[in-house]
Motif scaffolding. Structure first.
Motif, PDB file in Angstrom:
ATOM      1  N   UNK A 114     -25.981 -25.398  35.300  1.00  0.00           N
ATOM      2  CA  UNK A 114     -24.670 -25.169  35.906  1.00  0.00           C
ATOM      3  C   UNK A 114     -24.451 -23.659  35.959  1.00  0.00           C
ATOM      4  N   UNK A 115     -24.408 -23.115  37.176  1.00  0.00           N
ATOM      5  CA  UNK A 115     -24.314 -21.682  37.356  1.00  0.00           C
ATOM      6  C   UNK A 115     -22.978 -21.284  37.957  1.00  0.00           C
ATOM      7  N   UNK A 116     -22.530 -20.092  37.595  1.00  0.00           N
ATOM      8  CA  UNK A 116     -21.350 -19.472  38.166  1.00  0.00           C
ATOM      9  C   UNK A 116     -20.141 -20.416  38.111  1.00  0.00           C
ATOM     10  N   UNK A 117     -19.524 -20.698  39.272  1.00  0.00           N
ATOM     11  CA  UNK A 117     -18.269 -21.461  39.275  1.00  0.00           C
ATOM     12  C   UNK A 117     -18.445 -22.919  38.873  1.00  0.00           C
ATOM     13  N   UNK A 118     -19.694 -23.431  38.895  1.00  0.00           N
ATOM     14  CA  UNK A 118     -19.917 -24.824  38.476  1.00  0.00           C
ATOM     15  C   UNK A 118     -20.003 -24.948  36.951  1.00  0.00           C
ATOM     16  N   UNK A 119     -20.105 -23.808  36.274  1.00  0.00           N
ATOM     17  CA  UNK A 119     -20.192 -23.821  34.805  1.00  0.00           C
ATOM     18  C   UNK A 119     -18.793 -23.802  34.211  1.00  0.00           C
ATOM     19  N   UNK A 120     -18.096 -24.903  34.356  1.00  0.00           N
ATOM     20  CA  UNK A 120     -16.709 -24.987  33.906  1.00  0.00           C
ATOM     21  C   UNK A 120     -16.610 -25.664  32.541  1.00  0.00           C
ATOM     22  N   UNK A 121     -15.512 -25.433  31.905  1.00  0.00           N
ATOM     23  CA  UNK A 121     -15.243 -26.060  30.608  1.00  0.00           C
ATOM     24  C   UNK A 121     -15.200 -27.577  30.744  1.00  0.00           C
ATOM     25  N   UNK A 122     -14.546 -28.065  31.789  1.00  0.00           N
ATOM     26  CA  UNK A 122     -14.449 -29.510  31.996  1.00  0.00           C
ATOM     27  C   UNK A 122     -15.803 -30.151  32.193  1.00  0.00           C
ATOM     28  N   UNK A 123     -16.685 -29.497  32.970  1.00  0.00           N
ATOM     29  CA  UNK A 123     -18.024 -30.033  33.189  1.00  0.00           C
ATOM     30  C   UNK A 123     -18.791 -30.092  31.882  1.00  0.00           C
ATOM     31  N   UNK A 124     -18.672 -29.051  31.076  1.00  0.00           N
ATOM     32  CA  UNK A 124     -19.355 -29.034  29.775  1.00  0.00           C
ATOM     33  C   UNK A 124     -18.892 -30.189  28.896  1.00  0.00           C
ATOM     34  N   UNK A 125     -17.584 -30.372  28.772  1.00  0.00           N
ATOM     35  CA  UNK A 125     -17.054 -31.425  27.903  1.00  0.00           C
ATOM     36  C   UNK A 125     -17.444 -32.817  28.400  1.00  0.00           C
ATOM     37  N   UNK A 126     -17.594 -32.956  29.718  1.00  0.00           N
ATOM     38  CA  UNK A 126     -17.889 -34.261  30.303  1.00  0.00           C
ATOM     39  C   UNK A 126     -19.379 -34.579  30.331  1.00  0.00           C
ATOM     40  N   UNK A 127     -20.225 -33.568  30.573  1.00  0.00           N
ATOM     41  CA  UNK A 127     -21.618 -33.846  30.927  1.00  0.00           C
ATOM     42  C   UNK A 127     -22.680 -33.365  29.937  1.00  0.00           C
ATOM     43  N   UNK A 128     -22.306 -32.657  28.885  1.00  0.00           N
ATOM     44  CA  UNK A 128     -23.331 -32.098  28.005  1.00  0.00           C
ATOM     45  C   UNK A 128     -23.650 -32.962  26.789  1.00  0.00           C
ATOM     46  N   UNK A 129     -22.843 -33.966  26.513  1.00  0.00           N
ATOM     47  CA  UNK A 129     -22.959 -34.717  25.270  1.00  0.00           C
ATOM     48  C   UNK A 129     -24.224 -35.534  25.121  1.00  0.00           C
ATOM     49  N   UNK A 130     -24.914 -35.874  26.226  1.00  0.00           N
ATOM     50  CA  UNK A 130     -26.114 -36.706  26.125  1.00  0.00           C
ATOM     51  C   UNK A 130     -27.382 -35.917  26.460  1.00  0.00           C
ATOM     52  N   UNK A 131     -27.366 -34.609  26.206  1.00  0.00           N
ATOM     53  CA  UNK A 131     -28.535 -33.759  26.437  1.00  0.00           C
ATOM     54  C   UNK A 131     -29.208 -33.416  25.112  1.00  0.00           C
ATOM     55  N   UNK A 132     -30.526 -33.430  25.112  1.00  0.00           N
ATOM     56  CA  UNK A 132     -31.281 -33.100  23.904  1.00  0.00           C
ATOM     57  C   UNK A 132     -31.131 -31.627  23.551  1.00  0.00           C
ATOM     58  N   UNK A 133     -31.127 -30.765  24.581  1.00  0.00           N
ATOM     59  CA  UNK A 133     -30.949 -29.325  24.372  1.00  0.00           C
ATOM     60  C   UNK A 133     -29.774 -28.857  25.210  1.00  0.00           C
ATOM     61  N   UNK A 134     -28.840 -28.150  24.595  1.00  0.00           N
ATOM     62  CA  UNK A 134     -27.693 -27.550  25.287  1.00  0.00           C
ATOM     63  C   UNK A 134     -27.812 -26.040  25.150  1.00  0.00           C
ATOM     64  N   UNK A 135     -27.782 -25.345  26.296  1.00  0.00           N
ATOM     65  CA  UNK A 135     -27.919 -23.883  26.285  1.00  0.00           C
ATOM     66  C   UNK A 135     -26.695 -23.261  26.954  1.00  0.00           C
TER      67      UNK A 135
END
Length: 348
Positions: A159-180
């Motif tokens: 998720x780059x630039x304007x797509x790297x939002x707080x809402x996207x992180x809270x919604x979509x990062x929870x089921x990833x093995x690695x979060x950067x």
């Protein structure tokens, strides 16, 4: 207290006041690059003196030679990197050159956290909000390249630039093995980490859940926070452990985004080569040291990021190969069905 496989030793640091003074001097010297040879020599003396205070006998120093160290620090010791301590007087012999160094909040928590079962659907997700107009923060010029280089190795979601939002992180990062997270962050009474539209504050991590084997906080000061007596540092790194992470790589001061990008790219390549998390981060630092000279070898550039928590292996193979294998299987099945129907039709 020093524990190895075969023995345990206890020892006393006689002067805690001397320790505090040396920790303060060490922290000030390490938090910026060396500008002169005199600054380098001053650092070497302080870093060697601190090494002798923390490990006050030859017997203890001999015990850690060539060993992989897990440091469980307390108080102000939680705010320094041990790997940049100098182990030989008047030399550039950093502790990291003797073996790998990683950290933990406590041994009991480390063992408990290793047993937690984590199931994830995504291999990697990376966020790089390199401009922050809504937050009045400076642009980051190397973070997007950093995340793209890592993704080319792992084949995940970025998720780059304007797509790297707080809402996207809270919604979509929870089921990833690695979060950067390659972004801005800060400490104080209320630590936060920045996305393109909003800041994620520490208290919000207590209601966010993830299953990550590894979280990378490629930002400034993410290991720092309020030092609560009996509790330790209330930092962003600790917040991610609370939310479910198995291990976290975080920083101890304001980092340089160019050297950070170089170290992080090397770190992920090492992981892909089946190195443990501890081997991968320490080898990335050693590679940086071997590839640079003079002021660029200052510990400011390479020793800020530390690995906390599980130091073992992690499977970073891309899900893309599995996807292609599944798709190939589906194509073979469709071809088989097509020709079976065609053969039956001709026979009738």
């Amino acid at each position: 207290l020093v524990c190895s496989k075969n023995q345990t030793q206890t020892f006393t640091i006689e002067s805690t006041e001397e320790l505090r003074e040396k920790l303060q001097a060490y922290g000030q010297l390490i938090s910026e690059p060396f500008k002169t040879e005199q600054e380098r020599e001053t650092f070497k003396k302080v870093a060697y003196d601190l090494y002798k205070v923390l490990l006050p006998s030859e017997q203890v120093r001999e015990l850690i030679q060539g060993k992989n160290l897990t440091i469980i620090p307390d108080g102000d010791l939680q705010n320094i990197p041990f790997e940049s301590l100098i182990t030989e007087v008047d030399s550039n012999q950093y502790l990291i050159l003797n073996g790998d160094v990683n950290y933990s909040y406590s041994y009991s928590f480390l063992k408990h956290n290793e047993k937690v079962q984590r199931k994830t659907e995504k291999s990697f997700i990376g966020y790089s909000p390199n401009s922050f107009e809504a937050l009045s923060l400076s642009n980051l010029t190397n973070t997007e390249q950093e995340v793209q280089a890592i993704n080319s190795e792992l084949g995940g979601v970025i998720k780059l630039q304007s797509s790297a939002t707080k809402g996207d992180f809270l919604k979509n990062s929870g089921d990833s093995k690695i979060i950067h997270l390659a972004t801005h962050a800060d400490v104080g009474n209320n630590p936060w980490i920045a996305f393109s539209d909003e800041k994620l504050e520490l208290h919000e991590l207590y209601t966010y859940k993830n299953n990550a084997d590894l979280v990378i906080l490629s930002a400034c000061n993410t290991s720092l926070g309020e030092l609560a007596k009996g509790e330790g540092v209330l930092s962003l790194a600790r917040g991610f452990f609370y939310s479910g992470s198995k291990s976290v790589v975080s920083s101890l001061w304001e980092v340089n985004d160019k050297s950070t990008s170089e170290i992080m790219t090397s770190f992920y390549k090492n992981l892909k080569d089946d190195q443990t998390k501890s081997e991968a981060i320490n080898n990335a630092k050693r590679t940086y040291l071997s590839n640079h000279s003079l002021s660029e070898q200052s510990p400011y550039y390479w020793s800020s990021f530390i690995l906390i928590g599980d130091a073992g292996t992690i499977d970073v193979s891309s899900n893309m190969y599995m996807y292609l294998l599944v798709m190939a299987g589906i194509m073979v099945l469709l071809i088989f069905v097509f020709y079976s129907k065609k053969t039956k039709k001709q026979a009738s």
